[in-house]
Design an enzyme around this catalytic site. Structure first.
Site, PDB file in Angstrom:
ATOM      1  N   TYR A  90     -36.366 -28.449 -36.817  1.00  0.00           N
ATOM      2  CA  TYR A  90     -36.412 -27.929 -35.446  1.00  0.00           C
ATOM      3  C   TYR A  90     -37.685 -28.380 -34.714  1.00  0.00           C
ATOM      4  CZ  TYR A  90     -32.537 -24.782 -36.654  1.00  0.00           C
ATOM      5  OH  TYR A  90     -31.323 -24.266 -37.048  1.00  0.00           O
ATOM      6  N   LYS A  93     -31.424 -28.399 -50.550  1.00  0.00           N
ATOM      7  CA  LYS A  93     -30.384 -29.413 -50.755  1.00  0.00           C
ATOM      8  C   LYS A  93     -31.048 -30.548 -51.536  1.00  0.00           C
ATOM      9  CE  LYS A  93     -26.189 -30.884 -49.921  1.00  0.00           C
ATOM     10  NZ  LYS A  93     -25.022 -30.272 -50.548  1.00  0.00           N
ATOM     11  N   ASP A 107     -25.177 -25.274 -49.612  1.00  0.00           N
ATOM     12  CA  ASP A 107     -23.727 -25.129 -49.428  1.00  0.00           C
ATOM     13  C   ASP A 107     -23.183 -24.067 -50.389  1.00  0.00           C
ATOM     14  OD1 ASP A 107     -24.609 -26.980 -51.276  1.00  0.00           O
ATOM     15  OD2 ASP A 107     -22.927 -28.354 -51.051  1.00  0.00           O
ATOM     16  N   ASP A 114     -32.039 -20.182 -40.756  1.00  0.00           N
ATOM     17  CA  ASP A 114     -31.415 -19.796 -39.493  1.00  0.00           C
ATOM     18  C   ASP A 114     -29.940 -19.480 -39.738  1.00  0.00           C
ATOM     19  OD1 ASP A 114     -30.821 -19.464 -36.849  1.00  0.00           O
ATOM     20  OD2 ASP A 114     -31.051 -21.563 -36.271  1.00  0.00           O
ATOM     21  N   ASP A 161     -28.079 -15.442 -40.420  1.00  0.00           N
ATOM     22  CA  ASP A 161     -27.006 -14.938 -39.560  1.00  0.00           C
ATOM     23  C   ASP A 161     -25.777 -14.587 -40.390  1.00  0.00           C
ATOM     24  OD1 ASP A 161     -28.387 -15.121 -37.192  1.00  0.00           O
ATOM     25  OD2 ASP A 161     -26.746 -16.119 -36.136  1.00  0.00           O
TER      26      ASP A 161
END
Ligand code: NAD
Length: 358
Positions: free
Chosen positions: A142, A189, A221, A245, A249
């Site tokens: 980001y 990952k 994942d 992030d 959620d």
């Protein structure tokens, strides 16, 4: 102790819920012999209306001089057509950056009293759901270099992490795990990304300091899948900005009660930034319908992490649990509660204050 708290009610339901949070802190002060001095300041749409700027310099000044900042929520349809840097949400990024709060702590807690709101099958959550996600907040993709090719046909963003950026998050992960069930899962990952391999290397170099913590790694994942398949396996998750992030959620939705979830953003020193995870809920603003419990539980996090008042934090959490145990609900968590137990924002605040006084 005398605590200086900057409050940013913000927009929509923000003023209603922050008011209840402050009342609960005042009740904590009375019970435990502290005093709280609140300085209200502007950010978001309210600040745009008053000054033309979503994050006035004076607001930053008040926040930086405080022991902690309590933020309601910002944004609403009135300001939706403004350009990006002038929108209310710009205040959030500005506050995080200026206050240098690099770690976001988001508990995803399913209250047993509200288990029927959980969208997962009862047998999946029979052991409860109590996860703390520690998300890196000021680095990674980001904030990395981004761009487009001259002909506009290619675009890129860069995931980049330094050892220091990783170790300060992993440290919070280990230390939080020590205070909880002593399990830390670093989500990455690492089968594909070099930056993830550095996360693992740094974590490996630190684990010797926390022999009591059971450490594991999981690809993101798989973590996304495990959060709905068997969320009870997680205690603390530490992860990068983008993975955090998305997963935070997902985890919060799994609890089924957006009006109940708190968050804290912390840096090395200086004040923390505390806010409920929900937004400004313009659809119910000013109607005494907002659930103030996310904000009240956010105040408990503030007591625990910034004000180092663990006993007081536990007391607030116990008061919320007692109110839920007695069957009191706001509309968003009403489920099949009887009508006489459904209360508004202010009454819910009163009930928590009364429970604290007992
Ligand atoms: P939202 O969280 O405001 O609302 C989603 C739904 O949940 C709505 O139906 C709302 O009524 C309900 N809800 C949320 N909080 C509640 C509470 N405490 N009690 C009862 N019900 C509650 O999300 P949204 O509708 O996507 O966004 C509305 C505005 O909030 C937008 O302008 C958005 O940009 C902003 N927003 C701000 C923040 C923040 O300030 N941190 C976070 C998310 C969204």
């Amino acid at each position: 102790m005398d605590f200086k708290i900057a409050t940013i009610p913000g927009d929509g339901i923000g003023p209603d819920i922050v008011r209840e949070g402050c009342r609960v802190l005042e009740a904590v002060g009375k019970k435990f012999g502290h005093s709280f001095t609140f300085t209200e300041t502007l950010a978001g749409g309210a600040a745009i209306d008053a000054t033309g700027n979503p994050l006035p310099a004076e607001t930053l000044d008040v926040c930086k001089k405080s022991d902690s900042v309590l933020l309601g929520a910002v944004g609403g349809p009135k300001w939706d057509n403004l350009p990006g840097s002038k929108r209310p949400e710009a205040a959030l990024l500005g506050l995080r950056g200026e206050m240098k709060v690099y770690a976001n702590l988001r508990p995803a807690l399913m209250f047993k009293q509200l288990a029927s709101a959980c969208p997962l099958k009862a047998e999946i959550v029979e052991d409860g759901l109590d996860i703390l996600i520690v998300r890196e907040l000021t680095g990674g993709i980001y904030f990395g270099e981004r761009g487009r090719s001259e002909d506009g046909t290619t675009a890129w963003d860069t995931e980049k992490y330094s050892r220091d950026e990783i170790s300060r998050i992993v440290k919070i992960g280990f230390e939080s795990a020590m205070k909880r069930k002593k399990r830390l899962c670093v989500v990455d990952k690492a089968n594909i990304l070099e930056s993830s391999r550095l996360w693992r290397e740094v974590t490996e170099s630190m684990k010797g300091n926390y022999p009591a913590v059971e450490l594991s790694y999981m690809y993101v994942d798989n973590a996304a899948m495990q959060l709905v398949r068997n969320p009870g396996q997680f205690d603390v998750i530490a992860t990068s900005n983008m993975f955090g992030d998305i997963l935070s959620d997902e985890a919060s939705q799994v609890t089924g009660s957006i009006g109940m979830l708190a968050s804290a953003s912390l840096g090395d020193s200086g004040p923390g930034l505390y806010e409920p995870i929900h937004g400004s809920a313009p659809d119910i603003a000013g109607k005494d319908l907002a659930n103030p419990l996310a904000t009240i539980l956010t105040c408990a996090m503030m007591l625990r992490y910034s004000l180092k008042a663990e006993r007081e934090a536990v007391a607030v959490e116990a008061a919320v649990a007692a109110v839920l145990d007695a069957g009191w609900r706001t509309g968003d968590i009403a489920g099949d509660a009887s009508r006489d137990k459904i209360v508004g924002t202010k009454k819910m605040g009163d009930l928590v204050v009364q429970a604290l006084e007992q």
